[in-house]
Design a protein around this motif. Structure first.
Motif, mmCIF file in Angstrom:
data_model
loop_
_atom_site.group_PDB
_atom_site.id
_atom_site.type_symbol
_atom_site.label_atom_id
_atom_site.label_comp_id
_atom_site.label_asym_id
_atom_site.label_seq_id
_atom_site.Cartn_x
_atom_site.Cartn_y
_atom_site.Cartn_z
ATOM 1 N N ALA A 191 1.682 8.510 3.781
ATOM 2 C CA ALA A 191 0.774 8.804 4.894
ATOM 3 C C ALA A 191 -0.487 7.953 4.871
ATOM 4 C CB ALA A 191 0.404 10.284 4.870
ATOM 5 N N LYS A 192 -1.088 7.806 3.708
ATOM 6 C CA LYS A 192 -2.337 7.054 3.603
ATOM 7 C C LYS A 192 -2.132 5.827 2.726
ATOM 8 C CE LYS A 192 -5.478 10.984 4.220
ATOM 9 N NZ LYS A 192 -6.605 11.746 3.630
ATOM 10 N N PRO A 193 -2.776 4.706 3.060
ATOM 11 C CA PRO A 193 -2.668 3.518 2.208
ATOM 12 C C PRO A 193 -3.074 3.833 0.782
ATOM 13 C CG PRO A 193 -3.748 2.976 4.281
ATOM 14 C CD PRO A 193 -3.646 4.470 4.243
ATOM 15 N N THR A 194 -2.306 3.334 -0.170
ATOM 16 C CA THR A 194 -2.545 3.598 -1.587
ATOM 17 C C THR A 194 -2.832 2.295 -2.312
ATOM 18 O OG1 THR A 194 -1.019 5.467 -1.512
ATOM 19 C CG2 THR A 194 -1.575 4.597 -3.687
ATOM 20 N N THR A 252 -8.713 -3.264 -0.083
ATOM 21 C CA THR A 252 -8.644 -1.934 0.515
ATOM 22 C C THR A 252 -8.068 -2.031 1.924
ATOM 23 O OG1 THR A 252 -10.571 -1.214 -0.754
ATOM 24 C CG2 THR A 252 -9.972 0.099 1.182
ATOM 25 N N ILE A 270 -7.265 -0.702 5.601
ATOM 26 C CA ILE A 270 -7.870 0.197 6.574
ATOM 27 C C ILE A 270 -6.899 0.402 7.733
ATOM 28 C CG2 ILE A 270 -9.842 0.582 8.103
ATOM 29 C CD1 ILE A 270 -10.599 0.472 5.147
ATOM 30 N N THR A 285 -11.555 -5.857 2.722
ATOM 31 C CA THR A 285 -10.709 -4.943 3.476
ATOM 32 C C THR A 285 -9.578 -5.711 4.142
ATOM 33 O OG1 THR A 285 -12.208 -5.153 5.372
ATOM 34 C CG2 THR A 285 -12.528 -3.254 3.924
ATOM 35 N N ASP A 345 -9.261 4.127 13.045
ATOM 36 C CA ASP A 345 -9.937 5.303 12.492
ATOM 37 C C ASP A 345 -10.003 6.408 13.536
ATOM 38 O OD1 ASP A 345 -11.947 4.554 14.245
ATOM 39 O OD2 ASP A 345 -13.380 3.977 12.694
ATOM 40 N N SER A 371 0.826 -1.209 0.000
ATOM 41 C CA SER A 371 0.000 0.000 0.000
ATOM 42 C C SER A 371 0.861 1.260 0.000
ATOM 43 C CB SER A 371 -0.929 0.002 1.220
ATOM 44 O OG SER A 371 -0.186 -0.234 2.403
ATOM 45 N N THR A 372 2.155 1.087 -0.222
ATOM 46 C CA THR A 372 3.099 2.182 -0.423
ATOM 47 C C THR A 372 3.767 1.940 -1.779
ATOM 48 O OG1 THR A 372 3.522 2.642 1.914
ATOM 49 C CG2 THR A 372 5.290 3.167 0.373
ATOM 50 N N PRO A 399 -3.696 2.642 9.967
ATOM 51 C CA PRO A 399 -2.377 3.210 9.710
ATOM 52 C C PRO A 399 -1.654 2.455 8.600
ATOM 53 C CG PRO A 399 -2.738 2.899 12.060
ATOM 54 C CD PRO A 399 -3.867 2.220 11.374
ATOM 55 N N ASN A 400 -0.984 3.196 7.733
ATOM 56 C CA ASN A 400 -0.283 2.551 6.635
ATOM 57 C C ASN A 400 1.040 1.947 7.121
ATOM 58 O OD1 ASN A 400 0.036 1.692 4.022
ATOM 59 N ND2 ASN A 400 0.948 3.594 3.307
#
Length: 459
Positions: free
Chosen positions: A255-258, A266, A268, A293, A437, A244-245, A270-271
């Protein structure tokens, strides 16, 4: 004038009785035809003798436990370990319908569900409006029949090493294949016997690898299960997690999962860097990508293997080996070494050769001139020279990288931490504790709320 007798004759009463019976039969037949097709969801013993009427739900949750959490003879009706913290709350949320308070002042006051995690559907709000004036409180909507069960399988790693303790020398590869076969078999039984049931598939650790492989096959239409039957899938610490990076080898994740591909699951929470320790699935989740997820806790190297996890990368393949595999393993590693050297950068090969010649010459001189200094000179070669690093760039194998990383103090501490995290599994066991979250929901709590909303949206 004779007054006519107004009482019906016996024949008239009989006729009317027959008419009533006939009418009742017609009404019963119509009512039976108009009933929801719940009966159709009940199993047909001739189709699947291993499915009982109690096994068919509006929603069937298939939970695949992690390593050592289950075995092939475990009770299917008892979900163990990590996933029990999802199935239990899910059953409670979905089978307990929200109810009205004893005194209703307005429809708005009757919309509070019994648990904050269960949103009220439009149908429930409509029911509330119709019944607000009633003196007897009634549920806002019928509850959903949820059936949770685990998928028993061998769930072991370690091969012959673990077999000394367990008596079963099965490898990780064999265990995972056993789990996938068990999940596919049970899902097929239920899908055939319960044609109206929808499925939720959960997996943790090795069970996440199994559940993820199953969902990938369904999403890519390589399974007997139609993708429309799957409402949701959730994977905790998936050993085959997609990165996810953009750079899986990066020391720090974005910063955010990609999502790097449209068919990736998908992520969910912290990345993290890296990817699953078993490598990723070539075809992703197919059409189920948005319904699956994934959760990976920071420092859980089982789902976040990166360049900083060299020792773990070297250990995991050994869990797949049996004594019979050793000759082929050694041969394949030898061929891999030859291919890597043949395709290496010529400048790297030249530098590595020069380093080896220099250090071997140094050791030869020390051995002939002052043999007592040889251990110190050898230590200098290993810990103070660049020889091993230069060779590692040419060899390009995780086993050699792991060895070299142990010769650098800063990397040694990191590798010890990585291996300890892998073996002690502290991060690996944290999915009921770490928040994913802004609301502070943990991974297991998030899954409960998410699946609840998916089920209610499909009702």
């Amino acid at each position: 004038m004779r007054v006519l007798d107004q009482r019906p004759s016996k024949r008239t009463r009989s006729t009317r009785l027959a008419e009533k019976v006939t009418l009742a039969a017609i009404v019963a037949a119509l009512a039976s035809a108009a009933l929801p097709a719940v009966a159709l969801a009940q199993p047909n013993p001739s189709d699947s003798p291993s499915v009982s009427p109690e096994d068919c739900g509006d929603v069937n949750i298939l939970a695949v436990p992690g390593t050592w959490e289950t075995n092939e003879s475990a009770d299917r009706r008892v979900v163990p370990g990590m996933l029990a913290q999802i199935t239990g709350p899910l059953e409670k949320a979905l089978t307990t319908p929200p109810t009205f308070p004893s005194a209703l002042s307005s429809p708005a006051t009757s919309l509070a569900p019994t648990t904050s995690s269960v949103p009220v559907s439009t149908a429930a709000a409509s029911t509330a409006t119709r019944t607000a004036s009633s003196s007897t409180p009634r549920p806002t909507a019928a509850s959903v029949k949820v059936v949770s069960e685990q998928v028993p399988y061998i769930a072991q790693v370690g091969g012959p090493i673990a077999g000394v303790v367990t008596g079963n020398p099965i490898t990780l590869k064999e265990s995972k294949a056993n789990g996938l076969a068990a999940l596919e078999s049970r899902a097929s039984q239920l899908a055939k016997a319960c044609p109206l049931s929808k499925f939720v598939v959960l997996g943790y650790s090795q069970g996440a690898a199994v559940a993820g492989d199953f969902l990938s096959k369904v999403g890519n239409r390589q399974s007997a299960i139609d993708p429309s039957r799957v409402l949701a899938g959730a994977l905790l610490s998936d050993p085959s997690r997609s990165p996810s990076t953009p750079d899986p080898e990066a020391d720090v994740p974005v910063a955010k999962p990609t999502k790097l591909t449209s068919v990736a699951e998908t992520m969910i929470g912290p990345n993290v860097t890296g990817q699953g320790v078993l490598g990723t699935r070539d075809n992703g989740m197919g059409v189920l990508a948005e319904r699956v997820t994934s959760f990976c806790a920071p420092n859980d190297s089982i789902c976040s293997l990166s360049g900083t996890s060299k020792a773990v990368a070297a250990i995991v393949p050994l869990l797949n080996l049996t004594p019979e595999d050793l000759p082929d393993y050694a041969l394949n590693k030898g061929l891999e070494l030859v291919r890597n050297v043949a395709s290496a950068n010529p400048a790297d090969i030249q530098k590595a050769a020069a380093s080896v010649i220099t250090q071997m010459t140094r050791l030869t001189v020390a051995a002939s001139v002052s043999p007592a200094t040889l251990p110190m000179e050898l230590a200098q070669v290993v810990f103070a020279s660049t020889m091993l690093d230069d060779v590692a760039r040419v060899v390009n194998m995780p086993e050699f990288d792991a060895l070299v990383s142990l010769t650098h103090p800063e990397e040694l501490a990191q590798q010890v931490t990585q291996v300890a995290a892998y073996l002690l599994l502290d991060a690996h066991r944290s999915y009921a504790n770490y928040p994913v979250d802004a609301a502070g929901d943990t991974a297991t709590q998030w899954v409960v709320k998410w699946v609840t909303s998916k089920v209610q949206a499909s009702a």
